[in-house]
Motif scaffolding. Structure first.
Motif, PDB file in Angstrom:
ATOM      1  N   UNK A 637       0.841  -1.211   0.000  1.00 53.14           N
ATOM      2  CA  UNK A 637       0.000   0.000   0.000  1.00 53.14           C
ATOM      3  C   UNK A 637       0.874   1.258   0.000  1.00 53.14           C
ATOM      4  N   UNK A 638       0.495   2.320  -0.735  1.00 52.78           N
ATOM      5  CA  UNK A 638       1.294   3.563  -0.778  1.00 52.78           C
ATOM      6  C   UNK A 638       0.971   4.459   0.433  1.00 52.78           C
ATOM      7  N   UNK A 639       1.445   4.013   1.601  1.00 56.03           N
ATOM      8  CA  UNK A 639       1.072   4.714   2.836  1.00 56.03           C
ATOM      9  C   UNK A 639       1.392   6.204   2.775  1.00 56.03           C
ATOM     10  N   UNK A 640       2.568   6.532   2.253  1.00 52.16           N
ATOM     11  CA  UNK A 640       3.032   7.931   2.320  1.00 52.16           C
ATOM     12  C   UNK A 640       2.137   8.875   1.525  1.00 52.16           C
ATOM     13  N   UNK A 641       1.429   8.353   0.513  1.00 53.41           N
ATOM     14  CA  UNK A 641       0.585   9.216  -0.300  1.00 53.41           C
ATOM     15  C   UNK A 641      -0.674   9.653   0.424  1.00 53.41           C
ATOM     16  N   UNK A 643      -0.678  10.340   3.755  1.00 54.23           N
ATOM     17  CA  UNK A 643      -0.321  11.058   4.982  1.00 54.23           C
ATOM     18  C   UNK A 643      -0.030  12.513   4.663  1.00 54.23           C
ATOM     19  N   UNK A 644      -0.446  13.355   5.548  1.00 54.88           N
ATOM     20  CA  UNK A 644      -0.251  14.782   5.321  1.00 54.88           C
ATOM     21  C   UNK A 644       1.169  15.215   5.677  1.00 54.88           C
ATOM     22  N   UNK A 645       1.766  14.581   6.674  1.00 61.57           N
ATOM     23  CA  UNK A 645       3.115  14.981   7.056  1.00 61.57           C
ATOM     24  C   UNK A 645       4.128  14.402   6.077  1.00 61.57           C
ATOM     25  N   UNK A 646       5.291  15.007   6.024  1.00 64.62           N
ATOM     26  CA  UNK A 646       6.351  14.616   5.107  1.00 64.62           C
ATOM     27  C   UNK A 646       7.236  13.577   5.781  1.00 64.62           C
ATOM     28  N   UNK A 647       7.146  12.317   5.324  1.00 71.82           N
ATOM     29  CA  UNK A 647       7.922  11.252   5.940  1.00 71.82           C
ATOM     30  C   UNK A 647       9.416  11.400   5.685  1.00 71.82           C
ATOM     31  N   UNK A 653      12.761   5.138  12.157  1.00 73.40           N
ATOM     32  CA  UNK A 653      11.767   4.279  12.803  1.00 73.40           C
ATOM     33  C   UNK A 653      10.348   4.678  12.420  1.00 73.40           C
ATOM     34  N   UNK A 654      10.152   5.942  11.989  1.00 73.65           N
ATOM     35  CA  UNK A 654       8.841   6.385  11.504  1.00 73.65           C
ATOM     36  C   UNK A 654       8.725   6.089  10.004  1.00 73.65           C
ATOM     37  N   UNK A 655       9.808   6.351   9.255  1.00 72.84           N
ATOM     38  CA  UNK A 655       9.794   6.104   7.808  1.00 72.84           C
ATOM     39  C   UNK A 655       9.439   4.658   7.477  1.00 72.84           C
ATOM     40  N   UNK A 656      10.075   3.732   8.207  1.00 71.79           N
ATOM     41  CA  UNK A 656       9.964   2.330   7.847  1.00 71.79           C
ATOM     42  C   UNK A 656       8.994   1.546   8.718  1.00 71.79           C
ATOM     43  N   UNK A 657       8.166   2.276   9.487  1.00 72.71           N
ATOM     44  CA  UNK A 657       7.201   1.534  10.289  1.00 72.71           C
ATOM     45  C   UNK A 657       6.250   0.767   9.370  1.00 72.71           C
ATOM     46  N   UNK A 658       5.912   1.377   8.267  1.00 72.24           N
ATOM     47  CA  UNK A 658       5.117   0.696   7.248  1.00 72.24           C
ATOM     48  C   UNK A 658       5.899   0.760   5.928  1.00 72.24           C
ATOM     49  N   UNK A 659       6.447  -0.382   5.530  1.00 71.28           N
ATOM     50  CA  UNK A 659       7.318  -0.453   4.351  1.00 71.28           C
ATOM     51  C   UNK A 659       6.481  -0.281   3.089  1.00 71.28           C
ATOM     52  N   UNK A 660       7.019   0.493   2.137  1.00 71.05           N
ATOM     53  CA  UNK A 660       6.313   0.650   0.875  1.00 71.05           C
ATOM     54  C   UNK A 660       7.285   0.587  -0.296  1.00 71.05           C
ATOM     55  N   UNK A 687      14.863  -6.991 -13.201  1.00 72.91           N
ATOM     56  CA  UNK A 687      14.188  -6.630 -11.965  1.00 72.91           C
ATOM     57  C   UNK A 687      14.286  -5.133 -11.685  1.00 72.91           C
ATOM     58  N   UNK A 688      13.187  -4.549 -11.184  1.00 71.63           N
ATOM     59  CA  UNK A 688      13.158  -3.126 -10.877  1.00 71.63           C
ATOM     60  C   UNK A 688      12.359  -2.914  -9.594  1.00 71.63           C
ATOM     61  N   UNK A 689      12.798  -1.953  -8.781  1.00 71.06           N
ATOM     62  CA  UNK A 689      12.063  -1.544  -7.588  1.00 71.06           C
ATOM     63  C   UNK A 689      11.788  -0.055  -7.697  1.00 71.06           C
ATOM     64  N   UNK A 690      10.541   0.323  -7.487  1.00 67.43           N
ATOM     65  CA  UNK A 690      10.171   1.724  -7.558  1.00 67.43           C
ATOM     66  C   UNK A 690       9.577   2.221  -6.248  1.00 67.43           C
ATOM     67  N   UNK A 691       9.553   3.538  -6.088  1.00 66.31           N
ATOM     68  CA  UNK A 691       8.986   4.179  -4.895  1.00 66.31           C
ATOM     69  C   UNK A 691       7.744   4.964  -5.296  1.00 66.31           C
ATOM     70  N   UNK A 692       6.743   4.971  -4.427  1.00 64.36           N
ATOM     71  CA  UNK A 692       5.552   5.774  -4.682  1.00 64.36           C
ATOM     72  C   UNK A 692       5.851   7.248  -4.432  1.00 64.36           C
ATOM     73  N   UNK A 693       6.663   7.493  -3.423  1.00 67.04           N
ATOM     74  CA  UNK A 693       6.983   8.857  -2.992  1.00 67.04           C
ATOM     75  C   UNK A 693       8.447   9.123  -3.294  1.00 67.04           C
TER      76      UNK A 693
END
Length: 835
Positions: A637-641, A643-647, A653-660, A687-693
Motif C-alpha cells: 500500500x502507498x502509505x506515504x501518499x 499522509x499529510x506529514x512529510x515522511x 523508525x517512523x519512515x519504515x514503520x510501514x514499508x512501501x 528486476x526493478x524496484x520503484x517508490x511511490x513517494x
C-alpha cells in the motif's frame, strides 16, 4: 550333365555311409559277428547294456539319460536312433567328441558303448599387450565366466569380439590370439591367455570424390562427418571406422535426396591401403538430375478439403522434391503442423496416408496423396500401471485423455509432459500405449510409469558471514498426503504420501546467535476438481547480539506469513497460470545494530503479489524443448501518499514503520535441441524496484544483490533478492554504499549435454556465457553495461538432494568498490537456480 550329377550323388552317399560307420561299429565281438550289421538291411535290436567310456568328471548315468537311449528299448541298427543320440549329446556343448560302438551282439540283443571326450572348464583368463583400462572394457564385452565350458565357438566369438572392439576404435589390423593352458591346480581346468596386438590406428590419408558435378568436393566432404582426411583437427578424428563410413555413405545419399536428386547413388567405393597405417577412400557418385514437385493431388479425403490439406502440407509447385521432408510434413513435424496430427488431434486414430508418384515428366513429379480417414475414435478406458506410491487420482487429474472424449495425439503428448512435471516418475521411461479397438471404434490408453524418489533432504553447513558457521536442515516431501496424517498404517515412510501435496520444513541455526524456521504447505488441486493451487508459508527468524557469552545485548526478529492462490488459465493457452498472494512480515528490533537506521522499533511489510507465468518445458530435470516465462509484480500500500506529514523528514523508525515499494520481475528461459542431445538454453532476467513517494525514495527492503553462486549473502532478513553471476564473488556487484541495487539485468546462454539420464543420478555438463549488472537507480540503468563471464560446469540431480552443481567461471570486468572480485572462480550451487 545327367551322368555327372549321378556320380556326385553316389560319392555323397558313400561318404555319408562311411561317416555313419565311424559312429557305430563293433569294438569287440565275443558272441556276435561284426558282419551282422548290414547297412543295406537294418535290423531291430533290443539294447541289453549301455556303458560310457572316456570321461573322468561327468556323471555316466546323466549322460546316458541325455542320449535318450534306454536299456530294454528296441532300436533299428543302422538307424536314426543312434544319430539322434549323438545329436542330443552334442547339443549339450560339454563334449569334444562322441562315438557310439556296438561292443557285442547276442541274437537280437545289442551291447552299446558311448565313447566320449570331455571339454575343459574355464578357471580363469588374463590379457597381455593392452592397458588396464582397456582390459576392464573388454571384460564387460566378452563376458567370460569361471566354470564355463571352453568350446571352439567360445574361443572364436571371444577372439572376434576383441578384434571388432579395436576395429571400431580405428585399429583395423588388431589381432587376438588365445592360448589354452592346462590348470594344474584344478582337474579338467584350463587357463586362457589372451594375447592382444591392437597395432596402430589406421587413418585416412586421402579422400577422393568422383562424379560430383553440382556439388563441390568440399561440400561432399562436409557431409562425410566421420570420414575425414588426416589433417590438423581438434574436434574430428581422421581414423577409419567401417560402421561410421557406412553411415556416412547413407547420409551422403540422404543429402542429395534432400536437394531433389532422388536418383543419386554411389556407383562404387573403395578403401585401399596406402602404406604404413594409412588408407585411402574413393567414392564414385552418380548424381542424376534434381526433381521438383509439379502437381500434388489428394484422394480419399472427406473431412478436410484439398485446399486445407495443401495449406498444412506447405509444399508448392516448383519446390524441391525432398522425400524426407515430405515424410515429416505428412507424419511428424516439430511444430505439430503435419497432416497426421491434423487428423489424429480430431480423433481419427485409424488415419493413414500414402504418397504415390503418379507421373514423372522431365524434372517434374506428380504426387497423389492417398488417404484413408477411417472413423473417429473415442477413448474407452485409461489404464495406469507402475504407480506404487502415488494415488491414481493424482495422475488422472493431470492427464488430458479422459474416457468418453475424442482421441487426440496432442493430448497424449501434453499428458506425458504433465506427468513428467509432477516429479514423481522417471521422465525418460514414461510410456504411453494407445490400444485401438477396431470393432467398436474406441481406444484404450495405457500409461506405464516408474516411480522415483521425490522427497529431498538438505543437510549442510557453511560460513555465513556475520553469523559464522551456520548449519542447515531442510526436508521437502513432494508427494505428501495430509488426509492420511492420522492413518498411521497407510504412511509407508517417514510421513504419509501419495496425494501430490507438498510439505517443506527448513531450519538454519548458529546456536542462539541466529535461528530461522519455515514451514510451507501446498495443495496443487484445491477442492480436487480444478487446477487451483493453495499455499501457506509460515516463517520466523531471530538474530541476537551478545554482551557476554550468555547475556543477550540486542535482537532482531522477523516473523512472516504468506497465503497464495493460483489457477491455470485457458487463454492465451492452458500453459499459462496466474497466482496471487498476500504476505505480512513484521520486523522487531530491540537494541539491535543500525541495520535499518534505528536500533529499537518495528517495521511492517504487507505486500500483494501477482504473477503471470507460462511453462511448456518438457522435462523438469533435463529439459530439451519448451520455454518458461514469468512476470511478477509485488505492491505494498502507498502509505506515504495518504499522509499529510512529510515522511522524508521523519526518523527512520517512523519512515519504515510501514514499508512501501513496488517491485517488478521478469524471467524468461527457453530450451531447444540443436543436434542429438545437445541442448541450448537461453535466459533473461530483469528486476526493478520503484517508490511511490520520490521524496521518500526506495528503502533498504527487497533490493537486489548480484554475483557468485546466488546462494549466500548478508541482509537476507530484509528480503534481499540474491542473483548469481558466475565468475564474480558472492554479492560483489552491488552499488557502492548501498545494501543492494534497485535495478538489475542478467543474460545467459548455456550449452548442455547429458552424461547420464538415469533417474537415480541424472548428470549433465554445460558451458556458458553470461553477463549482468546491478544499478543504484532506475535512471542509471543501462542494459548494455554488463559484467561478463564465461565458464563450464556440471549438474547432478539426485532425488534425495535435488540439483547439485559445480561451475568454474571467469569474470572479465572489474567491479567498482570491490577490487579482485572478478577472475576465475569455482561456484557450488544447490537447487535449480532460476536467476
Amino acid at each position: 550333365m545327367k551322368s555327372s550329377l549321378i556320380i556326385i550323388i553316389g560319392i555323397l552317399l558313400l561318404l555319408s555311409i562311411q561317416s555313419y560307420a565311424q559312429r557305430l561299429g563293433p569294438k569287440t565281438n565275443s558272441s556276435g559277428s561284426a558282419n551282422d550289421l548290414s547297412y543295406s538291411a537294418p535290423r531291430d535290436y533290443e539294447i541289453a547294456e549301455i556303458t560310457v567310456s572316456g570321461i573322468k568328471f561327468l556323471d555316466q548315468g546323466a549322460l546316458i539319460s541325455l542320449s535318450g537311449l534306454k536299456v530294454g528299448e528296441k532300436i533299428k541298427v543302422p538307424g536314426p536312433d543312434i544319430s539322434e543320440a549323438v545329436r542330443k549329446l552334442w547339443k549339450q556343448g560339454i563334449l569334444g567328441d562322441i562315438k557310439i560302438y556296438a561292443t557285442k551282439i547276442e541274437g537280437d540283443k545289442i551291447y552299446l558303448n558311448i565313447d566320449l571326450s570331455e571339454r575343459p572348464k574355464l578357471t580363469r583368463f588374463f590379457f597381455s599387450g593392452i592397458r588396464k583400462g582397456q582390459i576392464e572394457t573388454l571384460n564387460d564385452k566378452i563376458k567370460l565366466i569361471k566354470g564355463r565350458i571352453v568350446t571352439p565357438s567360445l574361443l572364436k566369438n571371444t577372439q572376434k569380439t576383441i578384434e571388432n572392439h579395436f576395429v571400431e576404435k580405428g585399429y583395423l589390423n588388431a589381432t587376438a590370439n588365445i592360448i589354452q593352458i592346462q590348470d594344474t591346480l584344478i582337474s579338467n581346468g584350463v587357463l586362457l591367455k589372451i594375447n592382444v596386438n591392437k597395432g596402430t590406428r589406421v587413418k585416412i590419408k586421402e579422400l577422393i570424390i568422383e562424379g560430383n558435378e553440382d556439388f563441390s568436393d568440399k561440400k561432399i566432404a562436409k557431409k562425410l562427418k566421420k570420414t575425414k582426411e588426416k589433417k590438423f583437427r581438434i574436434f574430428t578424428a581422421s581414423k577409419f571406422i567401417d560402421d561410421k563410413y557406412k553411415e556416412d555413405k547413407e547420409k551422403l545419399i540422404s543429402f542429395y535426396r534432400s536437394k531433389g536428386y532422388r536418383d543419386a547413388r554411389i556407383i562404387n567405393d573403395t578403401v585401399y591401403p596406402i602404406g604404413g597405417d594409412f588408407v585411402g577412400v574413393k567414392i564414385k557418385l552418380e548424381e542424376g538430375n534434381p526433381y521438383y514437385y509439379r502437381n500434388i493431388t489428394w484422394r480419399g479425403n472427406y473431412v478436410y478439403s484439398s485446399d486445407q490439406l495443401s495449406r498444412v502440407l506447405g509444399i508448392k509447385k516448383g519446390d524441391i522434391y525432398d522425400v524426407e521432408e515430405l515424410e515429416k510434413r505428412l507424419n511428424f513435424s516439430q511444430t505439430s503442423l503435419d497432416i497426421t496430427s491434423l487428423y489424429m488431434d480430431d480423433g481419427y486414430l485409424f488415419f493413414n496416408i500414402n504418397p504415390v508418384e503418379i507421373g514423372v515428366e522431365g524434372d517434374s513429379i506428380d504426387v497423389e496423396m492417398q488417404i484413408y480417414e477411417g472413423s473417429q475414435a473415442n477413448i474407452n478406458k485409461v489404464i495406469i500401471n507402475g504407480n506404487t506410491k502415488t494415488n491414481d487420482r493424482v495422475i488422472i487429474r493431470e492427464i488430458r485423455t479422459v474416457p468418453g472424449q475424442k482421441f487426440s495425439r496432442s493430448d497424449l503428448i501434453r499428458s506425458q509432459r504433465e506427468i513428467a512435471t509432477l516429479g514423481y516418475f522417471d521422465p525418460e521411461t514414461i510410456g504411453i500405449n494407445p490400444v485401438p479397438n477396431i470393432q467398436d471404434g474406441t481406444v484404450d490408453i495405457e500409461y506405464s510409469l516408474t516411480e522415483k524418489p521425490s522427497d529431498q533432504i538438505e543437510l549442510s553447513g557453511g560460513w555465513g558471514g556475520a553469523f559464522g558457521f551456520v548449519g542447515t536442515l531442510g526436508l521437502v516431501f513432494n508427494n505428501f498426503s495430509l488426509r492420511k496424517i492420522f492413518k498411521f498404517k497407510e504412511w509407508g515412510g517417514v510421513l504419509p504420501s501419495g496425494d501430490g501435496q507438498r510439505l517443506a520444513l527448513r531450519l538454519q541455526a548458529n546456536g542462539r546467535r541466529f535461528q530461522t524456521y519455515s514451514l510451507t504447505f501446498t495443495e496443487p488441486w484445491l477442492g480436487g476438481k480444478k487446477r487451483n493451487s493453495f499455499s501457506v508459508n509460515i516463517s520466523h527468524s531471530v538474530q541476537r547480539t551478545f554482551l557476554t557469552r550468555n547475556e543477550v545485548f540486542g535482537s532482531l526478529t522477523v516473523t512472516g506469513v504468506t497465503f497464495s492462490l493460483g489457477r491455470q488459465l485457458q487463454w492465451p493457452d492452458n500453459f499459462f497460470t496466474l497466482s496471487n498472494s498476500i504476505s505480512y512480515l513484521r520486523y522487531g528490533l530491540d537494541n539491535f545494530t543500525n541495520i535499518l537506521g534505528f536500533n529499537t522499533g518495528t517495521a511492517n511489510n504487507i505486500a500483494f503479489n501477482t504473477t503471470l507465468s507460462r511453462n511448456s518445458i518438457d522435462n523438469p530435470t533435463f529439459p530439451r524443448n519448451g520455454s518458461s516465462l514469468s512476470l511478477s509484480i509485488s505492491l505494498t500500500p502507498p502509505y506515504s501518499l495518504f499522509r499529510e506529514d512529510n515522511l522524508a523528514d521523519k526518523p527512520n523508525e517512523v519512515k519504515f514503520k510501514w514499508v512501501e515499494y513496488n517491485k517488478w520481475l521478469f524471467d524468461n528461459s527457453w530450451f531447444t535441441t540443436l543436434v542429438g542431445n545437445l541442448v541450448l538454453n537461453a535466459r533473461m532476467h530483469l528486476g526493478f524496484i520503484g517508490a511511490y513517494n520520490q521524496d521518500l525514495g526506495v528503502g533498504p527492503f527487497e533490493r537486489f544483490q548480484l554475483g557468485g553462486d546466488g546462494l549466500t549473502g548478508q541482509n537476507f532478513l530484509l528480503g534481499t533478492e540474491i542473483i548469481g553471476l558466475r565468475g564474480y564473488a558472492n554479492n560483489s556487484i552491488t552499488p557502492v554504499g548501498e545494501s543492494g541495487g534497485v535495478a538489475f539485468n542478467k543474460f545467459v546462454m548455456e550449452l548442455r549435454y547429458p552424461v547420464s539420464l538415469n533417474p537415480a543420478a541424472t548428470i549433465f555438463v554445460l558451458s556458458f556465457i553470461e553477463g549482468g549488472n546491478n544499478f543504484r537507480s532506475i535512471s542509471e540503468y543501462n542494459p548494455f553495461d554488463l559484467k561478463r563471464s564465461v565458464g563450464v560446469g556440471a549438474r547432478i540431480f539426485m532425488p534425495a538432494f535435488g540439483m547439485i552443481g559445480l561451475d568454474w567461471g571467469y569474470g572479465f570486468d572489474e567491479v567498482p568498490g570491490t577490487p579482485g572480485s572478478s577472475g576465475g572462480r569455482f561456484h557450488f550451487t544447490i537447487g535449480q537456480q532460476f536467476r
